[in-house]
Design a protein around this motif. Structure first.
Motif, PDB file in Angstrom:
ATOM      1  N   LYS A   1      -3.410  11.406  -2.579  1.00 38.27           N
ATOM      2  CA  LYS A   1      -4.090  11.639  -3.989  1.00 38.27           C
ATOM      3  C   LYS A   1      -4.511  13.051  -4.123  1.00 38.27           C
ATOM      4  O   LYS A   1      -5.633  13.479  -3.445  1.00 38.27           O
ATOM      5  CB  LYS A   1      -5.081  10.741  -4.565  1.00 38.27           C
ATOM      6  CG  LYS A   1      -5.408  10.672  -5.726  1.00 38.27           C
ATOM      7  CD  LYS A   1      -6.335   9.785  -6.101  1.00 38.27           C
ATOM      8  CE  LYS A   1      -6.816   9.806  -7.633  1.00 38.27           C
ATOM      9  NZ  LYS A   1      -7.537   8.884  -8.153  1.00 38.27           N
ATOM     10  N   LYS A   2      -4.311  13.798  -5.436  1.00 41.69           N
ATOM     11  CA  LYS A   2      -4.967  15.082  -5.709  1.00 41.69           C
ATOM     12  C   LYS A   2      -6.521  14.735  -6.060  1.00 41.69           C
ATOM     13  O   LYS A   2      -6.821  13.647  -6.472  1.00 41.69           O
ATOM     14  CB  LYS A   2      -4.300  15.641  -7.007  1.00 41.69           C
ATOM     15  CG  LYS A   2      -3.025  16.098  -6.778  1.00 41.69           C
ATOM     16  CD  LYS A   2      -2.500  16.546  -8.160  1.00 41.69           C
ATOM     17  CE  LYS A   2      -2.509  15.668  -9.405  1.00 41.69           C
ATOM     18  NZ  LYS A   2      -2.093  16.356 -10.461  1.00 41.69           N
ATOM     19  N   SER A   3      -7.313  15.634  -5.256  1.00 41.29           N
ATOM     20  CA  SER A   3      -8.967  15.647  -5.587  1.00 41.29           C
ATOM     21  C   SER A   3      -9.364  16.844  -5.412  1.00 41.29           C
ATOM     22  O   SER A   3      -9.081  17.740  -4.904  1.00 41.29           O
ATOM     23  CB  SER A   3      -9.207  14.719  -4.558  1.00 41.29           C
ATOM     24  OG  SER A   3      -8.935  15.301  -3.046  1.00 41.29           O
TER      25      SER A   3
ATOM     26  N   VAL B   1     -18.798   8.917  -8.654  1.00 34.79           N
ATOM     27  CA  VAL B   1     -18.115  10.317  -8.107  1.00 34.79           C
ATOM     28  C   VAL B   1     -19.153  10.984  -7.086  1.00 34.79           C
ATOM     29  O   VAL B   1     -20.515  11.080  -7.264  1.00 34.79           O
ATOM     30  CB  VAL B   1     -17.842  11.480  -9.446  1.00 34.79           C
ATOM     31  CG1 VAL B   1     -17.912  12.729  -8.799  1.00 34.79           C
ATOM     32  CG2 VAL B   1     -17.187  10.917 -10.290  1.00 34.79           C
TER      33      VAL B   1
ATOM     34  N   ASP C   1      -5.258  21.043  -6.291  1.00 43.04           N
ATOM     35  CA  ASP C   1      -5.581  19.961  -5.209  1.00 43.04           C
ATOM     36  C   ASP C   1      -6.802  20.641  -4.181  1.00 43.04           C
ATOM     37  O   ASP C   1      -6.304  21.856  -3.770  1.00 43.04           O
ATOM     38  CB  ASP C   1      -4.443  19.352  -4.557  1.00 43.04           C
ATOM     39  CG  ASP C   1      -4.994  18.154  -3.775  1.00 43.04           C
ATOM     40  OD1 ASP C   1      -5.709  17.592  -4.090  1.00 43.04           O
ATOM     41  OD2 ASP C   1      -3.935  18.017  -2.736  1.00 43.04           O
TER      42      ASP C   1
ATOM     43  N   LYS D   1     -10.394  13.340 -14.423  1.00 41.36           N
ATOM     44  CA  LYS D   1      -9.561  11.967 -14.173  1.00 41.36           C
ATOM     45  C   LYS D   1      -8.257  12.023 -14.842  1.00 41.36           C
ATOM     46  O   LYS D   1      -7.223  11.567 -14.504  1.00 41.36           O
ATOM     47  CB  LYS D   1     -10.440  10.995 -14.428  1.00 41.36           C
ATOM     48  CG  LYS D   1     -11.563  11.005 -13.224  1.00 41.36           C
ATOM     49  CD  LYS D   1     -12.544   9.523 -13.703  1.00 41.36           C
ATOM     50  CE  LYS D   1     -13.575   9.447 -12.520  1.00 41.36           C
ATOM     51  NZ  LYS D   1     -14.371   8.144 -12.980  1.00 41.36           N
TER      52      LYS D   1
ATOM     53  N   TYR E   1      -6.891  13.553 -11.012  1.00 40.35           N
ATOM     54  CA  TYR E   1      -7.414  14.145 -10.005  1.00 40.35           C
ATOM     55  C   TYR E   1      -8.559  12.909  -9.567  1.00 40.35           C
ATOM     56  O   TYR E   1      -9.171  12.376 -10.628  1.00 40.35           O
ATOM     57  CB  TYR E   1      -8.272  15.423 -10.271  1.00 40.35           C
ATOM     58  CG  TYR E   1      -7.169  16.448 -10.094  1.00 40.35           C
ATOM     59  CD1 TYR E   1      -6.970  17.444  -9.034  1.00 40.35           C
ATOM     60  CD2 TYR E   1      -6.324  16.841 -11.170  1.00 40.35           C
ATOM     61  CE1 TYR E   1      -6.068  18.153  -8.871  1.00 40.35           C
ATOM     62  CE2 TYR E   1      -5.614  17.994 -11.054  1.00 40.35           C
ATOM     63  CZ  TYR E   1      -5.362  18.439 -10.026  1.00 40.35           C
ATOM     64  OH  TYR E   1      -4.300  19.769  -9.844  1.00 40.35           O
ATOM     65  N   GLY E   2      -8.858  12.918  -8.481  1.00 41.64           N
ATOM     66  CA  GLY E   2     -10.034  12.001  -7.944  1.00 41.64           C
ATOM     67  C   GLY E   2     -10.972  13.012  -7.517  1.00 41.64           C
ATOM     68  O   GLY E   2     -10.901  14.291  -7.357  1.00 41.64           O
ATOM     69  N   PHE E   3     -12.118  12.565  -6.779  1.00 40.79           N
ATOM     70  CA  PHE E   3     -13.168  13.147  -6.395  1.00 40.79           C
ATOM     71  C   PHE E   3     -13.577  12.775  -4.781  1.00 40.79           C
ATOM     72  O   PHE E   3     -13.502  11.669  -4.472  1.00 40.79           O
ATOM     73  CB  PHE E   3     -14.342  12.806  -7.220  1.00 40.79           C
ATOM     74  CG  PHE E   3     -14.291  13.342  -8.529  1.00 40.79           C
ATOM     75  CD1 PHE E   3     -14.693  14.536  -9.136  1.00 40.79           C
ATOM     76  CD2 PHE E   3     -13.920  12.420  -9.671  1.00 40.79           C
ATOM     77  CE1 PHE E   3     -14.409  15.125 -10.332  1.00 40.79           C
ATOM     78  CE2 PHE E   3     -13.487  12.720 -10.610  1.00 40.79           C
ATOM     79  CZ  PHE E   3     -13.846  14.044 -11.311  1.00 40.79           C
ATOM     80  N   LYS E   4     -14.031  13.681  -4.118  1.00 37.93           N
ATOM     81  CA  LYS E   4     -14.293  13.578  -2.751  1.00 37.93           C
ATOM     82  C   LYS E   4     -15.275  14.782  -2.210  1.00 37.93           C
ATOM     83  O   LYS E   4     -15.557  15.507  -2.915  1.00 37.93           O
ATOM     84  CB  LYS E   4     -12.878  13.532  -1.794  1.00 37.93           C
ATOM     85  CG  LYS E   4     -12.333  15.072  -1.628  1.00 37.93           C
ATOM     86  CD  LYS E   4     -11.155  15.041  -0.819  1.00 37.93           C
ATOM     87  CE  LYS E   4     -10.819  16.717  -0.877  1.00 37.93           C
ATOM     88  NZ  LYS E   4      -9.516  16.815   0.038  1.00 37.93           N
TER      89      LYS E   4
END
Length: 187
Positions: free
Chosen positions: A9-11, A36, A154, A178, A182-185
């Motif tokens: 997943k894109k983050s 997040v 990404d 979002k 995109y997600g968060f990491k």
């Protein structure tokens, strides 16, 4: 480091400079509500035992060094850089009991001496791919959001600060990220 590589997943990575500020609990409330994670780069002159550093760690965030007093490192000798960064790391580790793995140079300014120092101290310098320009946008939270949302890619590391205007824009900023898939990491 300006990007974090990971398959799937894109983050993106949210980072906050220049804390810990009095607004930190409110930033943590938003991040918790949105689930997040973030990295906080702190000036240790602002860190004391009454700041909610334990909450930062308990909620899965990372604390990194941003020097003691936010001095421009390229104006310092290698030894002065070493003492400043080492002191900052030591203060964070002494108060929090956790190892510091990441460092961000004030103003994004560094030189070969800085890289030698971070290597000696075993911390990874972290820059950014996307600057929100939040420090210049006190009255324009929409532009702050656009500066980030229109430049997403990404793995990008996003530069934010513990400022009132950033706090005001943070829920909408997270939503915009979002909405673009995109997600968060963390790093």
């Amino acid at each position: 480091m300006t990007k974090s590589e990971s398959p799937g997943k894109k983050s993106v990575v949210l980072t906050f400079d220049d804390g810990p500020s009095r607004l930190l609990p409110k930033f943590l409330d938003v991040l918790k509500q949105e689930n997040v994670p973030a990295i906080f780069f702190w000036q240790t002159r602002l860190l004391h035992s009454k700041r909610p550093w334990q909450r930062v760690l308990d909620e899965g965030h990372i604390i990194g060094s941003h020097t003691v007093k936010h001095r421009n490192l390229v104006e310092l000798t290698q030894e002065e850089q070493y003492e400043d960064i080492k002191s900052s790391i030591a203060a964070i580790e002494q108060i929090t009991g956790s190892n510091v793995r990441f460092f961000r140079p004030p103003y994004g300014q560094f030189n070969a001496d800085t890289l030698e120092v971070t290597d000696r101290l075993n911390v990874t310098p972290v820059m950014w791919k996307i600057a929100s320009m939040d420090w210049e946008l006190k009255n324009d939270p929409e532009q702050l959001i656009a500066n980030v949302a229109e430049n997403l890619e990404d793995g990008a590391v996003i530069l934010l600060h513990e400022l009132p205007q950033t706090l005001e824009a943070l829920p909408a900023l997270i939503a915009a990220i979002k909405e673009r898939g995109y997600g968060f990491k963390l790093l």
